[in-house]
Design a protein around this motif. Sequence first.
Motif, PDB file in Angstrom:
ATOM      1  N   CYS A  81      -5.756  -5.241  -5.031  1.00  0.00           N
ATOM      2  CA  CYS A  81      -6.439  -4.065  -4.494  1.00  0.00           C
ATOM      3  C   CYS A  81      -5.748  -2.775  -4.923  1.00  0.00           C
ATOM      4  O   CYS A  81      -6.410  -1.794  -5.293  1.00  0.00           O
ATOM      5  CB  CYS A  81      -6.507  -4.155  -2.972  1.00  0.00           C
ATOM      6  N   SER A  84      -6.344  -2.166  -8.626  1.00  0.00           N
ATOM      7  CA  SER A  84      -7.721  -1.716  -8.860  1.00  0.00           C
ATOM      8  C   SER A  84      -7.925  -0.276  -8.401  1.00  0.00           C
ATOM      9  O   SER A  84      -8.568   0.526  -9.098  1.00  0.00           O
ATOM     10  CB  SER A  84      -8.697  -2.644  -8.129  1.00  0.00           C
ATOM     11  N   SER A 344      -1.161  -1.798 -12.995  1.00  0.00           N
ATOM     12  CA  SER A 344      -2.245  -0.893 -13.380  1.00  0.00           C
ATOM     13  C   SER A 344      -2.092  -0.409 -14.819  1.00  0.00           C
ATOM     14  O   SER A 344      -3.071   0.034 -15.429  1.00  0.00           O
ATOM     15  CB  SER A 344      -2.286   0.312 -12.433  1.00  0.00           C
TER      16      SER A 344
END
Length: 428
Positions: A81, A84, A344
């Motif tokens: 999460c 993202s 990321s």
Amino acid sequence: MKKHSARVAPLSACNSPVLTLTKVEGEDRTRENAVGTTESQSAGGAAGTEVGSSRRRLHCCIRVTTVQVRKALWGVAMVMCMCSSWAGFTQLAKLTFKKFDAPFTLTWFATTWNCLFFPLYYIGHLCKNPERQTPRQRFRECCRFFGDDGLTPRVFFTKVAPFGLLWVLTNYLYLQALRKINTTDASALFCCNKAFVFLLSWIVLRDRFMGVRIVAAILAIAGIVMMTYADGFHSHSVIGITFVVASASMSALYKVLFKMVLGSAKFGEAALFLSIVGSANFVFISFVPVILYFTHVEYIGSPADIPWAYLCGVAGLLFAFNVLVNFGIAITYPTLISLGIVLSVPVNAMVDLYTCDINFNTVRLIAVFIICLGFLMLLLPEDWDQCIIQLSTKLRKRNEPAEGGGEAGATTGLNWRGRTRTSMTFAH
């Protein structure tokens, strides 16, 4: 100030995940209960039989393992999460500037969403806590974090406003960097804030000196230089790299000063603090976007030209990321939360590879790799070298051939139980 000076944890500034300033509520009480339970189990085991003691140890081991597995699974979900939300925020902000080239207005709009922190926390308080309090009671209780007098004008301008300014600068400089460089370089360079946190905490908070973290800081600096060299020291990329490094520096300064001035905050206190930052941003900084509009620095043709879907998407993703960072330690390990930012980087790289013309030359790949490696090295615990020594000692003892008969076997069994207890203690 004296009341909260004991709450400052010098080592926690570098050990906590990026931008995380919270601690689990009631963790001290939980630890005391765990110690009391262990002592009672030891007394019962001494008075009872060996079979009962073995069953209790097995039950405790199973229970600890179940808790750790559950936290690890939650950690995997949190990492996904966070990865993202941060990658989505970075990519969507890059797209937004093609239609809405106003980085400060976007920063102001996204920071205003911080006002939702305390209302969301209060909703969770009503759902979880059996002793429900009114919003005013909960607000007053959380205001004790600022001192005996609560949130006074003096406390606001000395302990809240500076952190609000650092928050705005962190996001504004990062968004400015996205206008100059690609998202892969920006997300990778922002990982250097962990190294800056260690250097500042070492200087300001007198953190413990660790050679591995010094090496990690050197790798981060080397990665910055190599990232600049990857584009041939062009002015456009140099300015963007300067912006993102300044953003990482503001983020590190925010964390270290918070630990030094206010200490560690509980969830309610952190939610209230961030809501106050958002409210102050709306009240005191709203004139800046207006001035930028009339001076045509960040000019918008008409309200109908504003891409509200993009703006709300950027603000929502950034808000979700901050919620996960600050409150994720309630359900998983802080180290796993920090991994979301590192992961990321490859996500942004894959998106950039298919959506824009980016040159992944050898220098850029090495720069990204060593920055991420330095970030991961900073996540190592303080006693990581002792843990490796203990682990190698256990493996060496386990591989030693057993000498003698039953007496040696009995001794081996006792040593095995001792090693089991040691490993369980180390897992905590």
